[in-house]
Write a protein that holds these residues in place. Sequence first.
Motif, PDB file in Angstrom:
ATOM      1  N   GLN A   1       0.827  -1.214   0.000  1.00 34.69           N
ATOM      2  CA  GLN A   1       0.000   0.000   0.000  1.00 34.69           C
ATOM      3  C   GLN A   1       0.857   1.258   0.000  1.00 34.69           C
ATOM      4  N   VAL A   2       2.000   1.170   0.672  1.00 26.87           N
ATOM      5  CA  VAL A   2       2.929   2.315   0.714  1.00 26.87           C
ATOM      6  C   VAL A   2       4.328   1.766   0.449  1.00 26.87           C
TER       7      VAL A   2
ATOM      8  N   ARG B   1       1.217   4.697  -8.090  1.00 28.18           N
ATOM      9  CA  ARG B   1       1.751   3.353  -8.352  1.00 28.18           C
ATOM     10  C   ARG B   1       0.645   2.558  -9.008  1.00 28.18           C
ATOM     11  N   SER B   2       0.793   2.307 -10.290  1.00 22.03           N
ATOM     12  CA  SER B   2      -0.261   1.639 -11.057  1.00 22.03           C
ATOM     13  C   SER B   2       0.195   0.271 -11.526  1.00 22.03           C
TER      14      SER B   2
ATOM     15  N   TYR C   1       3.506  -0.174 -19.199  1.00 20.72           N
ATOM     16  CA  TYR C   1       4.229   0.780 -18.366  1.00 20.72           C
ATOM     17  C   TYR C   1       3.299   1.838 -17.787  1.00 20.72           C
ATOM     18  N   ALA C   2       3.531   2.132 -16.520  1.00 22.90           N
ATOM     19  CA  ALA C   2       2.809   3.219 -15.855  1.00 22.90           C
ATOM     20  C   ALA C   2       3.855   4.246 -15.459  1.00 22.90           C
ATOM     21  N   ALA C   3       3.943   5.306 -16.232  1.00 21.81           N
ATOM     22  CA  ALA C   3       5.039   6.260 -16.053  1.00 21.81           C
ATOM     23  C   ALA C   3       4.532   7.694 -16.107  1.00 21.81           C
ATOM     24  N   GLY C   4       3.346   7.897 -15.535  1.00 24.01           N
ATOM     25  CA  GLY C   4       2.810   9.245 -15.542  1.00 24.01           C
ATOM     26  C   GLY C   4       2.387   9.659 -16.938  1.00 24.01           C
ATOM     27  N   ARG C   5       2.516  10.950 -17.199  1.00 27.68           N
ATOM     28  CA  ARG C   5       2.073  11.446 -18.496  1.00 27.68           C
ATOM     29  C   ARG C   5       3.068  11.052 -19.593  1.00 27.68           C
TER      30      ARG C   5
ATOM     31  N   GLU D   1      -2.099   7.234 -16.362  1.00 35.43           N
ATOM     32  CA  GLU D   1      -1.726   7.508 -14.978  1.00 35.43           C
ATOM     33  C   GLU D   1      -1.515   9.006 -14.810  1.00 35.43           C
ATOM     34  N   VAL D   2      -2.266   9.587 -13.916  1.00 34.83           N
ATOM     35  CA  VAL D   2      -2.101  11.008 -13.628  1.00 34.83           C
ATOM     36  C   VAL D   2      -1.407  11.108 -12.279  1.00 34.83           C
TER      37      VAL D   2
END
Length: 744
Positions: free
Chosen positions: A387-388, A399-400, A626-630, A692-693
């Motif tokens: 969770q953290v 974290r996606s 991949y989850a890397a923000g914008r 992912e925002v």
Amino acid sequence: MTGPIGKPLRRVDGPLKVTGGAEYAADFNRPNQAYCVLVPATVGKGRIVAIDIVAARALPGVVDVLSYLNAPKLPYGPHKVFIDPGVGERLHVFQDDEIRFYGQPVAAVIADTLDQAEHAAAALKIVYASERPVVDIGEGVAPIVPEEATRPGSRIRSDTARGDADAALPTAEVRVDVRYDIARENHNPMEPHATLAEWQGEHLTLWSKSQWVNSEQDEIAAILGIPPEQVQVICPFIGGAFGTSLRSWPHVTVAALAARLVKRPVKLVLTRKQMFYTTGHRPRSAQRVALGADRDGRLTALIQEGLGETSRYEQFIEALTSAANFMYSCPNVRTQYRLAPLDIGTPTYMRGPGEASGAHAVECAVDELSYALGIDPIELRRRNEPQVDEGNGKPFSSRSLLQCYAEGAEHFGWAVRSPRPRSMRDGRLLVGMGMAAASYPSGQMQSSALARVRPDGLVEVEAAASDMGPGTYTSMTQVAAETLSVPMDEVHFSLGRSELPPTPPQGGSLTMASVGSAVRDACLALRTAAAEVAVADKRSPLFGSHPADLEWRDDRLFHRSDDRRGQSLHDIASSGGQTIEAQATAKRSMEVMSRYSTHAFGAVFVEVSVDPDVGIIRVRRALGAYAAGRIVNPLLAHSQCIGGMIGGIGMALMERTVLDPRDGRPVNAHMADYLVPVYADIGEVGAIFIDEVDPYVNPLGIKGIGEIALIGMAPAIGNAVYHATGIRVRELPIRLEHMLVPSA
Ligand code: MOS
């Protein structure tokens, strides 16, 4: 108006590249230039007894020969930046007779033509007193604690612990305790290292392949003992680098010295073979990963111990064991990182430095645990999703990873996988599916940029930076065009000059967040500067307004109370007939750093086939989620990610620099025997991005993808090979001979 950020735009520098108009370091030429060829040591340790230059000097075209016998004593002033090893001192070229590793530059020949210089270099007679070097971490070298990694605040930690992993491990219901060994790799970008050096009086210009022109400027100034203002570094294009051009290796100094010696511009291009000697490499590593879990797959103990090689003169450290602290939820975690100093050149960062090697051992061990438990490897990871950040107790800025698992598995078609190893076939071929998780820290370092608008309306944006391939010219143009609401073709972005506003290196997945933020801030500052020009310009409809009463709407500046009184940036510049410019410096908010754990995450899925008779392994399909923000440009990001994944195919199945134990000579220092994936080695490779925002990581919400693109690929392949064959290879690269065991 929706701006260009997020659009799959083609490279703005594409036409230059495909027409040969893009100039790389070795493409530059200066009048009357001479050519310099390095001469590498042919022993792995010892001393130079004699250098006979008589025959070489007498050859046609030879201008001079440089070695420790005639090179000036150089100041080598202190200059350490964060990419330099914090402990030890860089190699001082031509300053003494000591040989520290095979291939160390011992002389340089300068001649009128390249052929003449090469011929003369071969004619140099160098006599050595040689000793046997120690070049392998397996040769009984006593590991040392990396000193820098014990300092408070170091990003890399020699030792970490929470709970008591060593006590929890023996009592765990299910255990895996394994060792993974990863070969030394060399970067092998297409473009070789190259420097053209020219002195004009006391001023030195270097056209030089560099991922960090600002640091090269400071480094060469410090080595030569001259003010940095007297050094300029120019590098508009890079033909791949992967970390090998972050530091300035000895050839840059040699080019500068040679040019000063012969009073002519001097060009020095390393050969492919020389790129295996003095330009860094991914260090060989050996790791132990021990996992304990209950029958439901919940981790109760995680131990990762890593050993990496370094040189005797510098302690190179990388984040080999860092991710173990936050990837999985586990009450008892211990990591340990040690170094083995050897008679080799100092290793350096190579794409996903540390993380790629560390993730390989951990992600393969997690896969081993999944079979021991009989739990699907994705499900096992889901059950241990934290969770953290349990390493420091901080929340993740985002974290996606669960979405990466879900969307990646869906796109890849994981559901058709049958759980048992060696249970899937395609004709006579064994087929296997494997996956792995990946992460890489999302950093942002201080960066500056400048933006100006000319009276003709063209917006020029500048930052020192580099573009080694990800598409920095394009992505920065997108950020500027978006921020200013102007069309892409009205923005011209320049980079690759040390005189431009300073930036961090193009490395560490830092550029988009760091330089992108600076470009954004510079464009916002340009808007403010333009508003000030408008209110002071008698010809402007906004003349006399208070700047606080003005606002930008799309591409025009309006008075809040009057929608008719508007001017575009172009109008303001052309009306005043002057160029308006503004510079800005962006840095990471301290609050973000202290409150959040910031990382990009990914999940990689691979399908391999293995020929059961001859052992040939093929990566048939690979998908990275991949989850890397914008994602600023999905087309370029996709390209960058599949490039990294292909690098991961190399790491998993091909790349290995082999040193001769007798003298430390890299025996496969050429592209025939150092294998990298070519088109025929690559099946279907794709990447998808999770929406992912991240509102915290930086104002643009960017995490960076350069490194994570490679991380996770090698373990996904190793895990797929196991699934296909039932053979667990705990060594990289996984080779044909590993497959040739009596079948199960
Ligand atoms: Mo990369 S190893 O950050 O150039």
